[in-house]
Scaffold this motif. Structure first.
Motif, PDB file in Angstrom:
ATOM      1  N   UNK B  94       0.806  -1.219   0.000  1.00 32.06           N
ATOM      2  CA  UNK B  94       0.000   0.000   0.000  1.00 32.06           C
ATOM      3  C   UNK B  94       0.842   1.274   0.000  1.00 32.06           C
ATOM      4  N   UNK B  95       2.166   1.143   0.157  1.00 30.45           N
ATOM      5  CA  UNK B  95       3.024   2.339   0.166  1.00 30.45           C
ATOM      6  C   UNK B  95       3.675   2.528  -1.203  1.00 30.45           C
ATOM      7  N   UNK B  96       4.155   3.742  -1.477  1.00 36.96           N
ATOM      8  CA  UNK B  96       4.822   3.935  -2.761  1.00 36.96           C
ATOM      9  C   UNK B  96       6.292   3.540  -2.661  1.00 36.96           C
ATOM     10  N   UNK B  97       6.970   3.591  -3.809  1.00 34.44           N
ATOM     11  CA  UNK B  97       8.340   3.083  -3.900  1.00 34.44           C
ATOM     12  C   UNK B  97       9.261   3.824  -2.937  1.00 34.44           C
ATOM     13  N   UNK B  98       9.193   5.177  -2.946  1.00 34.28           N
ATOM     14  CA  UNK B  98      10.098   5.955  -2.104  1.00 34.28           C
ATOM     15  C   UNK B  98       9.850   5.667  -0.621  1.00 34.28           C
ATOM     16  N   UNK B  99       8.579   5.540  -0.247  1.00 38.73           N
ATOM     17  CA  UNK B  99       8.274   5.258   1.168  1.00 38.73           C
ATOM     18  C   UNK B  99       8.821   3.898   1.573  1.00 38.73           C
ATOM     19  N   UNK B 100       8.668   2.901   0.689  1.00 34.73           N
ATOM     20  CA  UNK B 100       9.197   1.579   0.981  1.00 34.73           C
ATOM     21  C   UNK B 100      10.700   1.625   1.176  1.00 34.73           C
ATOM     22  N   UNK B 101      11.379   2.395   0.319  1.00 32.83           N
ATOM     23  CA  UNK B 101      12.840   2.462   0.425  1.00 32.83           C
ATOM     24  C   UNK B 101      13.241   3.206   1.696  1.00 32.83           C
ATOM     25  N   UNK B 102      12.516   4.281   2.026  1.00 36.02           N
ATOM     26  CA  UNK B 102      12.831   5.044   3.237  1.00 36.02           C
ATOM     27  C   UNK B 102      12.693   4.166   4.475  1.00 36.02           C
ATOM     28  N   UNK B 103      11.692   3.262   4.460  1.00 39.61           N
ATOM     29  CA  UNK B 103      11.472   2.405   5.623  1.00 39.61           C
ATOM     30  C   UNK B 103      12.676   1.509   5.916  1.00 39.61           C
ATOM     31  N   UNK B 104      13.426   1.156   4.868  1.00 39.24           N
ATOM     32  CA  UNK B 104      14.562   0.268   5.093  1.00 39.24           C
ATOM     33  C   UNK B 104      15.836   1.002   5.441  1.00 39.24           C
ATOM     34  N   UNK B 105      15.783   2.332   5.547  1.00 40.63           N
ATOM     35  CA  UNK B 105      17.005   3.090   5.797  1.00 40.63           C
ATOM     36  C   UNK B 105      17.073   3.507   7.256  1.00 40.63           C
ATOM     37  N   UNK B 106      18.301   3.533   7.798  1.00 46.24           N
ATOM     38  CA  UNK B 106      18.453   3.939   9.189  1.00 46.24           C
ATOM     39  C   UNK B 106      18.184   5.426   9.344  1.00 46.24           C
TER      40      UNK B 106
END
Lengths: 362, 504
Positions: B94-106
C-alpha cells in the motif's frame, strides 16, 4: 535465558497434562493470594475443592448444586466449542440463552393452566428454536454483509437483556403475582416443570441434555465429515475451501447449533432451578461457558470436566466466602487465575522450553 | 587476484538435529560475481544469513577487507557494507516506492531528495523506477528493482542476491545480469545464490558448491558443464524423465472465454482464457509469478466459480460446481502453497489424505469417516511416492517441503484423476524429489489422463510438456508445441522485458 522452540508435532503428553498443571499452579498462586489476605490458604483451598462436596454439614446443599451449575455451562460450552473450532466466534450465548428461556416460557405460559405433560417438550423445542433464531441474526449478517459476528452476537446480549427486563415486568408478568416483576412459577406447574430426576443429585433434564450434547459433539468432531470440516476450517481456512467446505454453510451451522444449545440451557433453567422468568434469572452462564469451552480445550469430554470444575469453584468459592469471610472479588480472581494458567501452560503443547542462549531461527 | 573482500574461515552452524553449515570456507574477491550453489537444504540460506547478521555462527570467522566481520544484527552488517536482496520481497503493497525504500534506511533523507536519488541511481543501473508509484501495482520484476535500488543506495561493497531470477522473464534476467556486471566492474563483489545452472554459467566467475552443509566443490562455472555442476550439487548422477512418443487422444477439458475479476485488491484478473486439453496430454503453462497462476488454479479447482459454460470436463459443464463436485467428476488439482492450502499444517497425514480423498476413495459412509481406510490411503501415498516420514500420524508441518509436496501430488495422482491441474509442482523441492514428481505426472498422462502443469520453472515445462502456453497479466497465449520452442521465444510469450532497458 529461557527460549521457546516450536515442536514439529504438538506433544500429546502435554495436551493431557497441562490442565492438571494449570490447576496445581492455580492452587499455589491462589493459596499465596489467600495468605496475603490473612486467611489460612490450606483451609481456603480445602473449602473450595473439598468441603463443598464432602463436608457433612454443607455437602447436602452444595453437592446437587454441582450438576445444577455445571449442566447449563456444559450445554452452552459444547455448542460454542464447535463454532470456536471452526473459527466462528459466537460471544453472545448469554443472549441466546435469555431468548431461549423467553420464547420457551412464553409458549408454555400461553397454554396455562392446561394440564398435559406435552407442554414441557413443546417449550423445550420452542426454546431451542428461539436461541437458534437469535443466533441466526449474526449468522445472516455475517454471510450476507460480512459483519463481524463477535460484535453483533455480543451486542445482541444487551438487546436480549432489555427484552427480558421488559417481558418480566410486562407481557410475561404473573397476573396473580401482586404486581411483582417475574412470571408465574414454571417449576411448580407440573405441565411445565423440569424437576430433579434423582433426588439430591441436582440431575434435571438440562443435565441430561448436556451429556447427550457432549456425546454428539464428540462423535461429530471425531467421526463425521462435517466435524472434520469444522476443524479444518478453523485450522487452515484456505485448505478448507480447497477441500470444498462452504464457509457460509459452516457459519450458519455453527452459530445455529450453539444458539440452539444455549436456548435449550435457558429453557431448562427457567423451568427448573430458576423456576420463573425474572429480570435477573440469567447469571452469566453464557459468558462463563466461553471460559469453560477453552478450559476444556474445545474438546467435548474436556468441556464436561471443565464445566464440573468451574461449577465446583463457584459453589466452593461461595462456601469459602461464607465460611472464611474471603471477599467475593478474591474468589473471582481465583477463577481468573485458573483460566490464566490454563492458557499460559498451553504453550508447552506446541513449544519446548529451552534454557540457554537465544538464537535466531533458520 | 588481489586480497579478498570477504573471507570466510571454518564457519559452522548447527541446529538441533541438523548441521546447517559444517566448516565452510571460501573467499570472494573485489568485483567478483561468486555463485553459491546447492540444493534446497544444502545450507545456502544459513550461510548468507550469517554474513548478513541474521544468524550467529557457532564457530569460525569472517573478514571483510581484512577487518573481522561478526555482525550481531543486519544493521551492523549493512554498516560493514553488506547488502542483501531476499528471494521473498519485504515490501508494503500500500506504500509507494520511495516510502518503501525510506522504511529500510536507518537515517532516511527528506522524501524529495530521496526520490531524486532513486531516479538517479535506478537510471544509472538500467533499472528505471518511478518513486511515486504504489508498490502493489508493480510487477514482480519491478518490485525486485525496488529491492535492488534500496541496496544500491547504501553503496554496498558486497551484494548478496538470493534466487533473484525466479520472478523474472528471460529478457528481464538479461537486464538484471547487465546491471550486475556493471556493478562488478565498479568493484562491488556479488554473492549470487541460485540453482539455475545455465544462468550461473553465463554470469559468475567463480562458484562454491554446498551439499548437506559442506563445501563439496569449487570451480569456474564458465568452464564446467551444467551437468557436472548438477551432479556435484546432488552428489549422484541424474536421470532425465522418460517421455515416450504418443499421439493425443480426444478432448477431455475445455475452458472457454473464462474471465474472472481479481479476488482481492492486488490480485490479477483472468482475461478470456481458452484451453483445450486432450487425453494423454501434458499442457505446460509458464509465466512470471503473479500473472494469474493462482487465480487460474482456483478457477479450475472450483474454489472460484465462473460463468456457466466456461469450464467443461468430458462434456459436462463444471463451471458452477464446487471443489468436491469437480473431484467427483474427475477434475483434481494441487495448489502451489503446500502448507495451509494443499494441506492443513497441524493435521496428520491421515487427515490430510482425507482432505481431498474422501469422495473418490470412498472413505466416508453417510458422512461418517472410515479412519482406518483414510490411514490406509495415507500409507499408500507414503509408500508409492517414497514420502520420508515416521508414519501417517505425523503432522503435515513436520515434513520437509519436498516430502510434503510428494505427498500432496501423490494424494491426487493416486485418486486416478481424469484431469489433474498442478501449480508449481516442484517449487522448493530437491532434484531427486522433483524428478520423481515429474515422472509421476508423465506416467499419469501416459495412462490416459490430461495434465496441466502451471510452473515458473521453464526447464521443467520444456522437459515434460507436449504443448506450452504462457500466462501474462491474466491472459493465456495460444499454446504451441513445446518441441518447437527456444528460450527467446518463450521469453517473448511471457511478456518480454516489461519495458525495461539494459544498463548502458
Amino acid at each position: 535465558m529461557i527460549s521457546l522452540e516450536k515442536r514439529p508435532t504438538p506433544s500429546r503428553a502435554w495436551t493431557y497434562a497441562t490442565p492438571f498443571l494449570a490447576v496445581a499452579l492455580t492452587v499455589i498462586a491462589g493459596g499465596l493470594m489467600f495468605a496475603a489476605l490473612g486467611k489460612d490458604p490450606v483451609a481456603a483451598i480445602r473449602t473450595i475443592f473439598y468441603d463443598a462436596l464432602f463436608d457433612p454439614q454443607f455437602a447436602a446443599y452444595s453437592r446437587p448444586q454441582l450438576l445444577v451449575k455445571a449442566g447449563p455451562l456444559i450445554l452452552i460450552a459444547t455448542g460454542l466449542a464447535l463454532g470456536f473450532r471452526a473459527g466462528v466466534w459466537n460471544i453472545g450465548a448469554e443472549g441466546q440463552y435469555i431468548i431461549g428461556a423467553l420464547t420457551g416460557a412464553a409458549v408454555g405460559l400461553a397454554l396455562y393452566p392446561a394440564d398435559t405433560r406435552m407442554i414441557f417438550p413443546l417449550m423445550v423445542i420452542v426454546g431451542a428454536l428461539g436461541g437458534w433464531a437469535w443466533a441466526m441474526i449474526p449468522a445472516i449478517l455475517k454471510t450476507r454483509f460480512n459483519t463481524n459476528e463477535i460484535l453483533v452476537s455480543l451486542l445482541l446480549v444487551y438487546v436480549a437483556e432489555n427484552l427480558l427486563a421488559s417481558m418480566a415486568v410486562g407481557r410475561l408478568r404473573n397476573p396473580e403475582g401482586g404486581g411483582f416483576p417475574g412470571s408465574r412459577n414454571l417449576s411448580q406447574w407440573d405441565s411445565a416443570a423440569n424437576p430433579e430426576l434423582i433426588a439430591d443429585t441436582g440431575m434435571h433434564w438440562g443435565v441430561v441434555a448436556a451429556f447427550i450434547a457432549v456425546i454428539f459433539a464428540y462423535i461429530l468432531l471425531n467421526r463425521h465429515l462435517t466435524g472434520f470440516h469444522i476443524r479444518l476450517a478453523g485450522q487452515a481456512p484456505r485448505a478448507a475451501r480447497f477441500a470444498g467446505v462452504e464457509p457460509t454453510r459452516l457459519v450458519v451451522l455453527c452459530l445455529g447449533i450453539s444458539g440452539a444449545l444455549a436456548g435449550l440451557a435457558g429453557i431448562f433453567e427457567v423451568t427448573g432451578p430458576a423456576g420463573q422468568i425474572s429480570i435477573d434469572f440469567n447469571v452469566g452462564y453464557g459468558f462463563t461457558a466461553i471460559i469453560v469451552a477453552f478450559l476444556g480445550r474445545l474438546h467435548p469430554i474436556g468441556i464436561a470436566l471443565a464445566g464440573l470444575l468451574m461449577a465446583l469453584t463457584y459453589i466452593g468459592g461461595e462456601l469459602a466466602s461464607f465460611m472464611l469471610g474471603i471477599p467475593a472479588a478474591a474468589i473471582q480472581a481465583f477463577q481468573g487465575m485458573l483460566l490464566f494458567f490454563l492458557l499460559a501452560v498451553d504453550v508447552l503443547t506446541n513449544y519446548r522450553v529451552r534454557l540457554g542462549r537465544r538464537e535466531a531461527s533458520a | 587476484m588481489t586480497a579478498p573482500l570477504l573471507s570466510i574461515q571454518g564457519l559452522t552452524k548447527a541446529y538441533p538435529g541438523v548441521v546447517a553449515n559444517d566448516d565452510v570456507s571460501f573467499e570472494i574477491g573485489k568485483g567478483q560475481i561468486h555463485a553459491l550453489l546447492g540444493e534446497n537444504g544444502a545450507g545456502k540460506s544459513t550461510l548468507v544469513k550469517m554474513i548478513y547478521g541474521l544468524v550467529t555462527p557457532d564457530s569460525g570467522r569472517m573478514e571483510i577487507a581484512g577487518q573481522p566481520h561478526a555482525p550481531a544484527t543486519p544493521l551492523q552488517a549493512r554498516d560493514a557494507g553488506v547488502a542483501m536482496v531476499f528471494q521473498h520481497f519485504s515490501l508494503f503493497d500500500a506504500l509507494d516506492v520511495a516510502e518503501n525504500i525510506a522504511l529500510g534506511m536507518t537515517d532516511p533523507p527528506p522524501m524529495r531528495d530521496l526520490a531524486a536519488r532513486i531516479r538517479e541511481v535506478s537510471h544509472a543501473y538500467g533499472l528505471p523506477l518511478d518513486p511515486d508509484r504504489i508498490v502493489g501495482d508493480l510487477s514482480a520484476g519491478e518490485r525486485q528493482r525496488v529491492e535492488i535500488v534500496r541496496c544500491l543506495l547504501q553503496d554496498p561493497r558486497l551484494l548478496i542476491m538470493d534466487e533473484p531470477t525466479s520472478v523474472l522473464t528471460p529478457q528481464e534476467v538479461e537486464i538484471l545480469f547487465a546491471t550486475l556486471r556493471k556493478l562488478a566492474a565498479e568493484g562491488t563483489a556479488i554473492l549470487y545464490i541460485s540453482h539455475k545452472l545455465e544462468e550461473i554459467r553465463s554470469l559468475c566467475d567463480a562458484a562454491t558448491i554446498l551439499r548437506l552443509g559442506k563445501v563439496v566443490g569449487r570451480c569456474d562455472p564458465r568452464e564446467t558443464s551444467a551437468r557436472e555442476l548438477a551432479e556435484q550439487m546432488v552428489g549422484s548422477t541424474l536421470s532425465s524423465p522418460a517421455r515416450p512418443e504418443h499421439t493425443p487422444g480426444d478432448t477431455l477439458l475445455t475452458v472457454e472465454n473464462l474471465s474472472l475479476p481479481p479476488a482481492h485488491a492486488f490480485g490479477t484478473p483472468l482475461r478470456d482464457i481458452q484451453i483445450t486439453l486432450a487425453r494423454g496430454e501434458v499442457l505446460g503453462i509458464g509465466g512470471v509469478a503473479g500473472n494469474g497462476q493462482d487465480e487460474l488454479l482456483a478457477a479450475l479447482s472450483g474454489e472460484r466459480l465462473s460463468p456457466r459454460g466456461t469450464v467443461t470436463l468430458d462434456g459436462s459443464d463444471l463451471s458452477r460446481a464446487g471443489p468436491e463436485a469437480r473431484r467427483k467428476a474427475g477434475l483434481l488439482s494441487a495448489p502451489e502453497e503446500r502448507l495451509g492450502h494443499a494441506a492443513a499444517p497441524d493435521m496428520s497425514l491421515t487427515e490430510n489424505a482425507l482432505l481431498t480423498g474422501h469422495g473418490r476413495k470412498g472413505l466416508t459412509g453417510r458422512g461418517f469417516i472410515d479412519w482406518r481406510g483414510a490411514a490406509g490411503f495415507a500409507r499408500d501415498i507414503i509408500a508409492a511416492f517414497d514420502v520420508r516420514t515416521p508414519g501417517e500420524g505425523t503432522a503435515a508441518r513436520a515434513l520437509s517441503g519436498g516430502n510434503l509436496q510428494k505427498f500432496v501430488i501423490g494424494r491426487e495422482v493416486l485418486q486416478g484423476p481424469t484431469v489433474l491441474v498442478v501449480n508449481q509442482p516442484t517449487w522448493g523441492v530437491d532434484a531427486a524429489a522433483a524428478a520423481a514428481i515429474r515422472q509421476a505426472l508423465l506416467d499419469l498422462a501416459e495412462a490416459g489422463a490430461g495434465v496441466i502443469v502451471i510452473s515458473q520453472d521453464l526447464d521443467e515445462l520444456m522437459e515434460i510438456s507436449d504443448r506450452f502456453a504462457a500466462l501474462n497479466e491474466g491472459r493465456l497465449s495460444a499454446p504451441v508445441p513445446a518441441a518447437t520452442l527456444d528460450v527467446k521465444r518463450i521469453g517473448l510469450m511471457l511478456g518480454g522485458a516489461h519495458d525495461m532497458e539494459a544498463a548502458e
